[in-house]
Design an enzyme around this catalytic site. Sequence first.
Site, mmCIF file in Angstrom:
data_model
loop_
_atom_site.group_PDB
_atom_site.id
_atom_site.type_symbol
_atom_site.label_atom_id
_atom_site.label_comp_id
_atom_site.label_asym_id
_atom_site.label_seq_id
_atom_site.Cartn_x
_atom_site.Cartn_y
_atom_site.Cartn_z
ATOM 1 N N ASP A 108 56.153 21.582 50.846
ATOM 2 C CA ASP A 108 57.443 20.964 50.539
ATOM 3 C C ASP A 108 57.302 19.631 49.809
ATOM 4 O O ASP A 108 58.107 19.301 48.935
ATOM 5 C CB ASP A 108 58.327 20.840 51.786
ATOM 6 C CG ASP A 108 57.624 20.204 52.979
ATOM 7 O OD1 ASP A 108 56.526 19.624 52.815
ATOM 8 O OD2 ASP A 108 58.169 20.317 54.100
ATOM 9 N N ASN B 240 48.972 10.575 54.648
ATOM 10 C CA ASN B 240 49.904 11.179 55.600
ATOM 11 C C ASN B 240 50.164 10.168 56.704
ATOM 12 O O ASN B 240 49.232 9.766 57.415
ATOM 13 C CB ASN B 240 49.298 12.449 56.204
ATOM 14 C CG ASN B 240 49.262 13.593 55.224
ATOM 15 O OD1 ASN B 240 50.268 14.222 54.958
ATOM 16 N ND2 ASN B 240 48.085 13.864 54.676
#
Length: 476
Positions: A243, A302
């Site tokens: 995504d 991340n």
Amino acid sequence: MKDTIKHTYLAADFGGGSGRIIAGFLHHGKLELEEVYRFCNRQVKLGNHIYWDFPALFEDMKTGLKLAAQKGYAVKSIGIDTWGVDFGLIDKHGNLLGNPVCYRDARTEGIPEEVFKLLDERQHYADTGIQVMAINTLFQLYSMKQHQDAQLEIARQLLFMPDLFSYFLTGVANNEYCIASTSELLDAQSRNWSVDTIRALGLPEHLFGEIILPGTIRGTLKEDIARETGLGTVDVIAVGSHDTASAVAAVPAVESPIAFLSSGTWSLLGVEVDEPILTEEARLAQFTNEGGVGGHIRFLQNITGLWILQRLMSEWKLRGEEQSYDTILPQAADAEIDTIIPVDDAEFMNPENMETALLNYCRNHSLKVPGNKAEMVKCVLQSLASKYREAVAQLNRCLPSPIHRLNIIGGGSQNKLLNQLTANALGIPVYAGPVEATAMGNILTQAMAKGEISSLREIREVVSRSVTPQVYYPEK
């Protein structure tokens, strides 16, 4: 209107908490979106593991496709994007061997330490370029091997979540590049499987299939699916099926390098570059090199994103103390608390109760303890902004020149307080939007595959004409 309908594309967008089918069509050089169907995505605790309910998600996706057909859309294609790292295994008959295990499952605890008894950590990063996170596919698979999971012995192929949805729509099994790059099993430079890594860990080599790039037609709807949904013969196209890859494709900017923060449950902060950055400095700063649309690399960190806040809001709702963002964020803006917590600490990964975890962390580390909900929200958001400042400082050390603006995309771009705190922390302008970046990138990549759009640059030009980001300047 007939001209609009014939240019319809469907995005199946699966997030960690919900999924959506979104219709998009190009009209006078702009992209228009319509949400067709939204559904829940639940983590299910069953026995010793936490699973995703794949059959329910697949059925919900088909329901959305049926609704699109009923609305009269003449659908040109379908693109699927999901979260990263998780996967399903199929056997030689094409059957799913078990529900995919959720990355928040505890089965990978301690596994990275075991893996790096077999791999040299520096060389491994030079090969794969991926930030070591226990949730990554590599560690999930090695955990299965350690526990002699029977699925590994009889599986024919590994399919990441978007690959799995596509497979059961089309009957064609392959691995899209962007999602495969989250696994820590891909060679960052060749952009194919790292056979040396796979062999060193003793993983079955036949599990890892053909790598295809965004913009590739994966297959067409199987006859029974075409009939059941009412869509007929429709192509399923590989988009940036992680995504974040789709979201970054829809950043409405053209400067180089494009600096982005994909803001949602996770915060993915980085830049788009042409080649992976595989230096020791990048490894120690925990940067990852993931695949992007158009052959680019997303060089990013991340970071735990709005997960902590989302959990707090959910817990308050369950207690009958529901808060609306419109109410709590202005209260948080006025709260006077300077406590900073490390948002990536393991204590916030998946605690039984997030509020308790937050308050206990502050007590145990001699930090000022938030005294009410507004102070808790302020604490979380300013801690995120502080983490972003740290990440950007590390990012700038890896680049030839520092970034001058940050583009925040995704659902978190609606959080005005976090956007302003981020601009203040970084000392550079923040451009917030589009909220629907993932769906836009998904749909426009399909349009590129179909020849309606010529390039990634044109994708971004369409997005720029379709949305106007809100700009936040640093406050003195």
